[in-house]
Each structure stands twice: as structure tokens, then as C-alpha cells.
Design a protein around this motif. Structure first.
Motif, PDB file in Angstrom:
ATOM      1  N   TYR A   1     -10.892  -6.206   6.276  1.00  0.00           N
ATOM      2  CA  TYR A   1      -9.770  -7.113   6.586  1.00  0.00           C
ATOM      3  C   TYR A   1     -10.149  -8.115   7.668  1.00  0.00           C
ATOM      4  CZ  TYR A   1      -5.846  -5.347   3.844  1.00  0.00           C
ATOM      5  OH  TYR A   1      -4.992  -5.039   2.820  1.00  0.00           O
ATOM      6  N   PHE A   2     -10.770  -7.635   8.749  1.00  0.00           N
ATOM      7  CA  PHE A   2     -11.132  -8.538   9.849  1.00  0.00           C
ATOM      8  C   PHE A   2     -12.147  -9.575   9.371  1.00  0.00           C
ATOM      9  CE2 PHE A   2     -10.153  -4.708  12.699  1.00  0.00           C
ATOM     10  CZ  PHE A   2      -8.826  -5.099  12.842  1.00  0.00           C
ATOM     11  N   ALA A   3     -13.118  -9.144   8.561  1.00  0.00           N
ATOM     12  CA  ALA A   3     -14.130 -10.080   8.054  1.00  0.00           C
ATOM     13  C   ALA A   3     -13.494 -11.135   7.151  1.00  0.00           C
ATOM     14  CB  ALA A   3     -15.222  -9.315   7.298  1.00  0.00           C
ATOM     15  N   LEU A   4     -12.584 -10.707   6.267  1.00  0.00           N
ATOM     16  CA  LEU A   4     -11.913 -11.655   5.382  1.00  0.00           C
ATOM     17  C   LEU A   4     -11.053 -12.625   6.193  1.00  0.00           C
ATOM     18  CD1 LEU A   4     -11.264 -12.660   2.520  1.00  0.00           C
ATOM     19  CD2 LEU A   4      -9.417 -10.957   2.445  1.00  0.00           C
ATOM     20  N   SER A   5     -10.348 -12.105   7.199  1.00  0.00           N
ATOM     21  CA  SER A   5      -9.516 -12.969   8.052  1.00  0.00           C
ATOM     22  C   SER A   5     -10.376 -14.020   8.748  1.00  0.00           C
ATOM     23  CB  SER A   5      -8.780 -12.143   9.109  1.00  0.00           C
ATOM     24  OG  SER A   5      -7.851 -11.295   8.516  1.00  0.00           O
ATOM     25  N   ASP A   6     -11.509 -13.596   9.284  1.00  0.00           N
ATOM     26  CA  ASP A   6     -12.412 -14.540   9.959  1.00  0.00           C
ATOM     27  C   ASP A   6     -12.903 -15.604   8.983  1.00  0.00           C
ATOM     28  OD1 ASP A   6     -12.090 -13.106  12.286  1.00  0.00           O
ATOM     29  OD2 ASP A   6     -14.038 -12.081  12.149  1.00  0.00           O
TER      30      ASP A   6
ATOM     31  N   VAL B   1     -10.916   4.440   6.822  1.00  0.00           N
ATOM     32  CA  VAL B   1      -9.886   3.495   7.293  1.00  0.00           C
ATOM     33  C   VAL B   1     -10.547   2.395   8.121  1.00  0.00           C
ATOM     34  CG1 VAL B   1      -7.838   3.221   8.769  1.00  0.00           C
ATOM     35  CG2 VAL B   1      -8.026   5.199   7.234  1.00  0.00           C
ATOM     36  N   ASP B   2     -11.476   2.784   9.003  1.00  0.00           N
ATOM     37  CA  ASP B   2     -12.173   1.791   9.833  1.00  0.00           C
ATOM     38  C   ASP B   2     -12.956   0.808   8.971  1.00  0.00           C
ATOM     39  OD1 ASP B   2     -11.147   2.964  12.100  1.00  0.00           O
ATOM     40  OD2 ASP B   2     -13.001   4.038  12.618  1.00  0.00           O
ATOM     41  N   ALA B   3     -13.571   1.293   7.894  1.00  0.00           N
ATOM     42  CA  ALA B   3     -14.327   0.406   7.002  1.00  0.00           C
ATOM     43  C   ALA B   3     -13.394  -0.603   6.333  1.00  0.00           C
ATOM     44  CB  ALA B   3     -15.077   1.226   5.955  1.00  0.00           C
TER      45      ALA B   3
ATOM     46  N   ASP C   1       0.848  -1.193   0.000  1.00  0.00           N
ATOM     47  CA  ASP C   1       0.000   0.000   0.000  1.00  0.00           C
ATOM     48  C   ASP C   1       0.879   1.237   0.000  1.00  0.00           C
ATOM     49  OD1 ASP C   1      -2.636  -1.167   0.394  1.00  0.00           O
ATOM     50  OD2 ASP C   1      -1.944  -1.674   2.411  1.00  0.00           O
ATOM     51  N   ASP C   2       0.268   2.337  -0.338  1.00  0.00           N
ATOM     52  CA  ASP C   2       0.905   3.637  -0.184  1.00  0.00           C
ATOM     53  C   ASP C   2       0.512   4.155   1.199  1.00  0.00           C
ATOM     54  OD1 ASP C   2       1.714   6.273  -0.185  1.00  0.00           O
ATOM     55  OD2 ASP C   2       0.912   6.712  -2.182  1.00  0.00           O
ATOM     56  N   GLU C   3       1.470   4.174   2.120  1.00  0.00           N
ATOM     57  CA  GLU C   3       1.168   4.586   3.494  1.00  0.00           C
ATOM     58  C   GLU C   3       0.580   5.991   3.541  1.00  0.00           C
ATOM     59  OE1 GLU C   3       4.799   4.108   5.675  1.00  0.00           O
ATOM     60  OE2 GLU C   3       4.639   1.920   5.689  1.00  0.00           O
ATOM     61  N   LYS C   4       1.003   6.863   2.633  1.00  0.00           N
ATOM     62  CA  LYS C   4       0.488   8.240   2.621  1.00  0.00           C
ATOM     63  C   LYS C   4      -0.997   8.274   2.271  1.00  0.00           C
ATOM     64  CE  LYS C   4       4.958  10.176   1.505  1.00  0.00           C
ATOM     65  NZ  LYS C   4       5.815  10.714   0.468  1.00  0.00           N
ATOM     66  N   LEU C   5      -1.434   7.310   1.444  1.00  0.00           N
ATOM     67  CA  LEU C   5      -2.843   7.220   1.089  1.00  0.00           C
ATOM     68  C   LEU C   5      -3.690   6.968   2.333  1.00  0.00           C
ATOM     69  CD1 LEU C   5      -4.926   7.044  -1.303  1.00  0.00           C
ATOM     70  CD2 LEU C   5      -4.547   4.583  -1.233  1.00  0.00           C
ATOM     71  N   PHE C   6      -3.244   6.019   3.184  1.00  0.00           N
ATOM     72  CA  PHE C   6      -3.976   5.728   4.419  1.00  0.00           C
ATOM     73  C   PHE C   6      -3.956   6.918   5.359  1.00  0.00           C
ATOM     74  CE2 PHE C   6      -3.994   1.256   3.309  1.00  0.00           C
ATOM     75  CZ  PHE C   6      -5.213   0.850   3.851  1.00  0.00           C
ATOM     76  N   ASP C   7      -2.808   7.600   5.439  1.00  0.00           N
ATOM     77  CA  ASP C   7      -2.709   8.760   6.331  1.00  0.00           C
ATOM     78  C   ASP C   7      -3.681   9.865   5.919  1.00  0.00           C
ATOM     79  OD1 ASP C   7      -0.723   7.454   7.713  1.00  0.00           O
ATOM     80  OD2 ASP C   7       0.926   8.548   6.755  1.00  0.00           O
TER      81      ASP C   7
END
Length: 117
Positions: free
Chosen positions: A29-34, A22-24, A9-15
Motif C-alpha cells: 500500500y505504501f509503495a503504491l501510494s508513493d 500484514v506488514d507486507a 476487506d474482511d476485517e476478520k481476514l486481517f485479524d
């Protein structure tokens, strides 16, 4: 077969993203991991701290040296990984395509080398 899904990822994009966005993404990620854990595909995975926290270690002629910070300047940085079990590369690619960062970064799928001892 085991595959590493390396997430860039581009860290600046998340920032620059609003917190709710970001929470969405984290929720995805959490749903896919589960889901991958319940299906038996997920063997492991972690998110990594920002590249600015990285330390590069080299040993040359018996001497250890370290360099702080990013190894190379790139637009995208390694941000995390999934270690998955998949039937074949096609299945691994289908799983990797569901990783949220595949939409705005990239996911490198690489077979894991297994050694017999």
C-alpha cells in the motif's frame, strides 16, 4: 477525471493473518501510494478504523439519532479509499487492480460527481 476507489476487506481476514503478512501488504500500500503520488494520480486517501468504531447518523423530522457499530452485517467492510485522478474509467480500473486488497477483497471504482457553483 476524479475517481474514488473504495476498498472493501474482511476485517476478520486481517485479524487472522500473521503480522509479517500484514506488514507486507501495508508495504505494498505504501509503495503504491508513493508511486501514485509521484505520477500525479493520487489526490488523497486514508485507511479507516474498524467498522466497530463507526457511528451512523440520521436526521428525521429535525431530530438527530445515532447508532453505534456497523450499519449492516456484511462479509466485507469499507476499509479505506483512494481518491485518484485518471484519464478515464479504463485507467482508473488499471490503478484499482493494483491496490493490494483487490486480490482478497474488492475495490469499487466510482466516478466523483463534480458540481459547478
Amino acid at each position: 477525471m476524479k475517481y474514488a476507489c473504495l476498498i472493501y476487506d474482511d476485517e476478520k481476514l486481517f485479524d487472522a493473518m500473521p503480522k509479517d503478512e500484514v506488514d507486507a501488504i501495508l508495504g505494498e500500500y505504501f509503495a503504491l501510494s508513493d508511486e501514485l503520488g509521484q505520477s500525479g494520480h493520487l489526490l488523497g486517501g486514508e485507511a479507516l478504523m474498524p467498522v466497530s468504531s463507526a457511528t451512523v447518523v440520521r436526521v428525521r423530522h429535525g431530530r438527530t439519532s445515532t447508532t453505534d457499530g456497523p450499519y449492516v452485517e456484511t462479509k466485507e467492510q469499507l476499509g479505506g479509499f483512494f481518491l485518484i485522478e485518471a484519464r478515464d474509467l479504463d485507467e482508473a480500473i488499471r490503478i484499482a487492480a493494483r491496490i493490494p486488497s483487490a486480490r482478497f477483497g474488492s475495490v469499487e471504482v466510482r466516478p466523483v460527481m463534480e458540481f459547478e457553483r
